[in-house]
Design a protein around this motif. Structure first.
Motif, PDB file in Angstrom:
ATOM      1  N   GLN A   1       0.825  -1.208   0.000  1.00  0.00           N
ATOM      2  CA  GLN A   1       0.000   0.000   0.000  1.00  0.00           C
ATOM      3  C   GLN A   1       0.856   1.254   0.000  1.00  0.00           C
ATOM      4  O   GLN A   1       0.509   2.249  -0.624  1.00  0.00           O
TER       5      GLN A   1
ATOM      6  N   THR B   1       1.968   2.093  -3.617  1.00  0.00           N
ATOM      7  CA  THR B   1       1.088   2.525  -4.707  1.00  0.00           C
ATOM      8  C   THR B   1       1.147   4.042  -4.834  1.00  0.00           C
ATOM      9  O   THR B   1       1.785   4.560  -5.736  1.00  0.00           O
ATOM     10  N   ASP B   2       0.523   4.750  -3.914  1.00  0.00           N
ATOM     11  CA  ASP B   2       0.595   6.198  -3.944  1.00  0.00           C
ATOM     12  C   ASP B   2       1.684   6.609  -2.976  1.00  0.00           C
ATOM     13  O   ASP B   2       1.452   6.793  -1.797  1.00  0.00           O
TER      14      ASP B   2
ATOM     15  N   ASN C   1      -3.325   5.453   2.082  1.00  0.00           N
ATOM     16  CA  ASN C   1      -3.516   4.137   1.472  1.00  0.00           C
ATOM     17  C   ASN C   1      -3.533   3.062   2.534  1.00  0.00           C
ATOM     18  O   ASN C   1      -4.366   2.152   2.505  1.00  0.00           O
TER      19      ASN C   1
ATOM     20  N   TYR D   1      -9.454   7.159  -2.535  1.00  0.00           N
ATOM     21  CA  TYR D   1      -8.635   5.961  -2.624  1.00  0.00           C
ATOM     22  C   TYR D   1      -9.410   4.837  -1.969  1.00  0.00           C
ATOM     23  O   TYR D   1      -9.655   4.860  -0.766  1.00  0.00           O
TER      24      TYR D   1
ATOM     25  N   MET E   1      -7.627  -1.959  -5.945  1.00  0.00           N
ATOM     26  CA  MET E   1      -7.441  -0.606  -5.422  1.00  0.00           C
ATOM     27  C   MET E   1      -8.054   0.361  -6.407  1.00  0.00           C
ATOM     28  O   MET E   1      -7.752   0.330  -7.600  1.00  0.00           O
TER      29      MET E   1
ATOM     30  N   SER F   1      -7.673   3.674  -7.541  1.00  0.00           N
ATOM     31  CA  SER F   1      -6.685   4.723  -7.335  1.00  0.00           C
ATOM     32  C   SER F   1      -7.165   6.014  -7.960  1.00  0.00           C
ATOM     33  O   SER F   1      -7.597   6.035  -9.111  1.00  0.00           O
TER      34      SER F   1
ATOM     35  N   CYS G   1       0.595   4.942  -8.295  1.00  0.00           N
ATOM     36  CA  CYS G   1      -0.827   4.804  -8.013  1.00  0.00           C
ATOM     37  C   CYS G   1      -1.596   4.497  -9.291  1.00  0.00           C
ATOM     38  O   CYS G   1      -2.584   3.777  -9.274  1.00  0.00           O
TER      39      CYS G   1
ATOM     40  N   ARG H   1      -0.014   0.811 -10.270  1.00  0.00           N
ATOM     41  CA  ARG H   1      -0.079  -0.118  -9.141  1.00  0.00           C
ATOM     42  C   ARG H   1       0.883  -1.280  -9.291  1.00  0.00           C
ATOM     43  O   ARG H   1       0.718  -2.192 -10.015  1.00  0.00           O
TER      44      ARG H   1
END
Lengths: 154, 374, 385
Positions: free
Chosen positions: B70, B73-74, B81, B318, B335, B337, B371, B374
């Protein structure tokens, strides 16, 4: 034009403030106690052997599968110097794969693994990525030489 | 007698391949611009250069181990996240998060929103043409907040600090004081950026009316976060679908009116300020107590269920959609995003503007490629 | 430099010495200017800047230059060989040639030309050919865009620049740079012609391709524009040329508008004072150009062009017109100051009006908790504790 003058003013004002950067390799800022660099193994100084028993708990829990552990019978246990029946035989951690998630520390039942919290744990540039695979002796050496300030996670 | 059209020189549209190695595509994003002189005729985004299969990987490991993905991702709004993911797991396992953990989560998330917006403000300045000035102003304060994060979690970027049920460990004793010490610095940094950019005429001509999206279009494209609010749509998950303990704080949600670059800039600037207000209130109310629920199972085994939880991330909604078929691993993890959904509107915003605007518009979406892919 | 003031006797030896002195000046000043710019940018951004090589990093640019000389001279396979390789010279030679006629003090110059001002403007205006060559020959679309932008921008801003300098020459009655300075030995020209001064600064910023007019080389759009395919010594020649033209425009500005080496109010200045004065005045320009670079964002190409053709050129002609009125009817200089100042105000007003500077208000939607937040917290805290 007012906005342009404001921009000029603020850039001039910051020019008079003290810089916030430091000359990095010459000076190091203090790393906090909880700093997580890379996992290392701890050395039981009372019995003179590693804490690790090679139980594979960290190996199984590792999300990126960067660890390899093997286990052997503890010779010191036969001499009744140690309470550990099994002990770690070989241990490799590939720092090139490790994503420093701290999970190995959390799952360890013997508090045998910890995250390096010194600058030496961060500055690991190597010319060959194979040099980033550390074996048991290298993993233990940091704590053996009392270089780390062990912060064992709750 | 020559016909008039024969005198006109023949022009061709050229395709310019912007990215994946381009300084202002915010990572490994590639957009193929078809330009007529300086005008953008068409834009074709290409994504996937940073696909690491985080969703699939999360399905192959237990609920605790997947936290690390997590963060990745971002990677500018990691705590949000983690919170979305932890909330999903908590809902699945019906875990009760202790009060103290909730407060610490909110404080860290809001500080994280500030760091993310500071990053945006800095990078947006660079896209518009500042030679690093806005960037260093933003980063200066971001680093101070990251120092707090490092003290608390042990890492500057990949925190992996939230756990299903609570937190990995308690915050240090001087946490409240540390945050209070940093808040004036952050306010100063936001003020510097405000002075530097908000009233600047050149910033105004570069941003006002550029890349505008109406409220209706924004909703149709599924935008969320500051982009949606800049278009004037009053939608913030913290207010409209309160999760965690956000219903206990007083703050304002800034809404723009034009939906152009300038409004997006202003909305983010104001949102960062409001986040600091939330942090201050949360610090005042921070209770003592445990950080993990008392009856925490040693292995997390979920029932057969589906959950969807969403947080208001720094870039928008998110969400984490979790399907469990029992066992200690999710059957499917999806996810939602915000970067990906916001990026889908890029073509509509960009076509017809100039090349320089295309860069600024991409910057204003504030994508994080980790994000998106991913 | 002292050799320049003495007659060596042999014209070839004389010019050789002059060229050598100029090359030394260019190199040293470019190295120092790059260092200065890096330091100023660092301080504006609250960084330290170069600190390692030499005291306060003074030798950092020398080290960089050495590195650039040692680098491989890369050329894209599809590039047009001769145009690509000659482009740096086409940029470099005009700036070098322009430096020849610029007087540093009353007696120091490589060549005193009667048409000095005309010559400087004419020669520096050629630099765009080099940018166009570099952009076209690199066979790179960013470079092409950058080269086209450079050509458009440099040619456009040449016009207001020339017209303001014409306005100056009208008042001074000469195109000889030394005589223009001599004319200002009482009061420098920027006092009488603030509008011309303003236009000169803006046009110089554009000619130098510095923010807010660094459109041809825009880092975040065309990634260095015409320079994108260059490396090593050729790239450093572009860099050298750009910093030398910074020096040239600063010198030109200080000579034409600030009165060069003359102390104001008609005092006769000695040689050392002359050197000090022109150094200070030039440094003011340089510092201003560098400061602006880190305080402003980039304009867009269409805004840049319309700003030039719709605002600067009419205002420059207005300055010429005002000067003509004063010269023909013999009105006092105060009239010039008043009208030109009004023109400057007009320029500011145009910028103010053209830009939508109306502050935007954000609509704030309050998000309030259901109950009193503090109460809820205490209840929960006691509940959990």
């Amino acid at each position: 034009m007012i906005g342009i003058f404001k921009s000029m003013y603020i850039t001039f004002a910051t020019m008079l403030r003290t810089p916030v950067t430091i000359e990095y390799p010459a000076k190091h800022r203090d790393v906090p106690q909880r700093d997580r660099a890379f996992p290392i193994l701890l050395w039981d100084k009372e019995v003179d052997e590693p804490f690790c028993t090679g139980c594979h708990a960290c190996e199984r829990a590792c999300p990126v599968e960067c660890m390899t552990v093997t286990m052997k019978d503890n010779p010191l246990h036969a001499d009744e110097k140690s309470t550990r029946r099994k002990i770690v035989d070989e241990f490799w951690i590939d720092y090139g794969r490790c994503m420093r998630c701290n999970i190995c520390v959390e799952v360890c039942n013997f508090e045998a693994i910890a995250m390096n919290n010194t600058w030496a744990g961060h500055e690991l540039s190597k010319f060959d990525r194979n040099d980033l695979v550390l074996d048991l002796q290298q993993l233990l050496s940091q704590h053996k030489q009392d270089k780390i300030d062990a912060w064992v996670a709750e | 007698m020559v016909q008039e059209h024969e005198l006109e020189p023949e022009t061709v549209d050229i395709g310019v391949n912007m990215g994946p190695q381009h300084p202002s595509t915010h990572g490994v994003f590639r957009m193929v611009l078809t330009i007529d002189g300086e005008r953008v005729v068409d834009v074709e985004p290409h994504i996937g250069y940073m696909h690491r299969g985080a969703e699939k990987l999360s399905e192959s490991m237990d609920y605790r181990a997947a936290i690390g993905f997590q963060d990745r991702t971002d990677y500018l709004a990691q705590f949000m996240n983690e919170q979305a993911y932890c909330m999903a797991v908590e809902e699945l396992l019906e875990l009760e998060v202790p009060e103290r953990s909730e407060y610490i989560r909110v404080i860290l998330c809001e500080l994280n929103r500030v760091t993310s917006h500071l990053m945006f403000l800095g990078a947006f300045g660079i896209d518009l043409g500042y030679f690093g000035t806005s960037f260093t102003y933003g980063f200066r304060e971001r680093e101070r907040i990251q120092d707090i994060f490092e003290e608390v979690t042990g890492d500057r970027l990949m925190y992996a600090y939230f756990r299903p049920g609570g937190l990995a460990w308690d915050v240090p004793d001087n946490f409240v004081q540390m945050v209070r010490d940093v808040l004036p610095h952050t306010r100063q940094g936001l003020k510097d950026l405000d002075l530097l950019m908000t009233q600047n005429e050149i910033v105004a001509v570069r941003t006002k009316g550029i890349g505008a999206m109406s409220a209706e279009e924004s909703i149709n494209w599924g935008l969320s976060g500051p982009l949606l609010r800049a278009a004037g749509v009053d939608w913030d998950l913290r207010k409209d679908k309160p999760y965690s303990i956000y219903d206990r704080f007083d703050y304002d949600i800034p809404l723009g009116s034009h939906g152009d670059l300038f409004d997006r800039f202003l909305v983010r600037l104001e949102e960062a300020r409001q986040s600091l207000c939330i942090v201050e209130q949360a610090l005042d109310q921070l209770p003592d107590g445990p950080i993990m629920p008392e009856k925490m199972p040693r292995r997390l085994r979920g029932p057969e269920a589906e959950v969807y939880t969403a947080v208001e991330g720094a870039r928008g909604e998110y969400g984490v959609y979790l399907v469990s078929k029992g066992g200690d691993k999710p059957y499917r993890l999806k996810m939602r995003s915000p970067s990906f959904c916001n990026l889908s509107a890029l073509r509509d915003m960009t076509v017809g503007s100039y090349v320089a605007d295309a860069v600024a518009i991409l910057g204003s979406i504030d994508i994080v490629l980790g994000c998106v892919d991913r | 430099m002292l050799a320049l003031t003495y007659d060596v006797g042999n014209i070839w030896l004389d010019s050789l010495l002059g060229v050598l002195a100029l090359v030394a000046l260019m190199t040293v000043s470019a190295l120092m200017l790059i260092w200065l710019e890096r330091k100023i940018s660092a301080r504006i951004q609250m960084r330290l800047g170069p600190m390692r090589v030499g005291p306060y990093g003074l030798l950092q640019t020398a080290a960089d230059a050495l590195k650039l000389i040692g680098k491989e001279d890369l050329r894209p396979k599809t590039a047009n060989r001769w145009v690509f390789e000659l482009a740096p010279f086409a940029v470099f030679v005009p700036t070098f040639a322009a430096l020849v006629t610029i007087p540093f003090t009353r007696d120091w110059a490589i060549a005193f030309l009667d048409l000095g001002l005309f010559y400087v403007v004419a020669v520096t205006g050629l630099a765009f050919v080099g940018f166009l060559m570099a952009g076209w020959a690199s066979d790179n679309k960013y470079a092409l865009l950058g080269g086209m932008r450079a050509a458009a921008q440099l040619i456009s801003y040449e016009v207001p620049m020339v017209v303001t300098l014409v306005a100056v020459a009208m008042v001074a009655g000469s195109l000889n740079l030394s005589e223009i300075v001599l004319f200002q030995n009482r009061i420098p020209l920027f006092v009488w012609q603030p509008l011309g001064f303003f236009i000169f600064i803006v046009a110089a910023l554009a000619e130098l391709e510095r923010q807010p007019f660094d459109i041809p080389t825009a880092e975040s759009e065309v990634v260095g524009g015409p320079f994108i395919e260059y490396s090593g010594i050729r790239w450093s020649m572009f860099f050298l040329a750009s910093y030398t033209s910074l020096l040239i425009y600063s010198l030109l500005g200080s000579i034409v508008f600030l009165g060069g080496w003359e102390w104001p109010l008609g005092t006769e200045a000695g040689l050392w004072l002359q050197i000090l004065l022109i150094l200070v005045k030039t440094s003011l320009f340089i510092a201003f150009f560098m400061w602006v670079r880190f305080a402003l964002v980039r304009l867009r190409i269409d805004q840049l062009m319309s700003y030039c053709w719709k605002v600067l050129i009419p205002l420059a002609f207005l300055q010429v017109f005002l000067n003509g009125l004063v010269l023909v009817y013999g009105w006092p200089d105060g009239f010039l100051l008043l009208t030109s100042g009004a023109g400057l105000a007009l320029a500011m007003y145009i910028i103010y009006r053209a830009v939508d500077t109306e502050p935007r208000e954000l609509r704030m939607v309050p998000a309030r908790g259901g109950g009193s937040s503090a109460q809820a917290a205490t209840v929960d805290a006691t509940g959990s504790g």
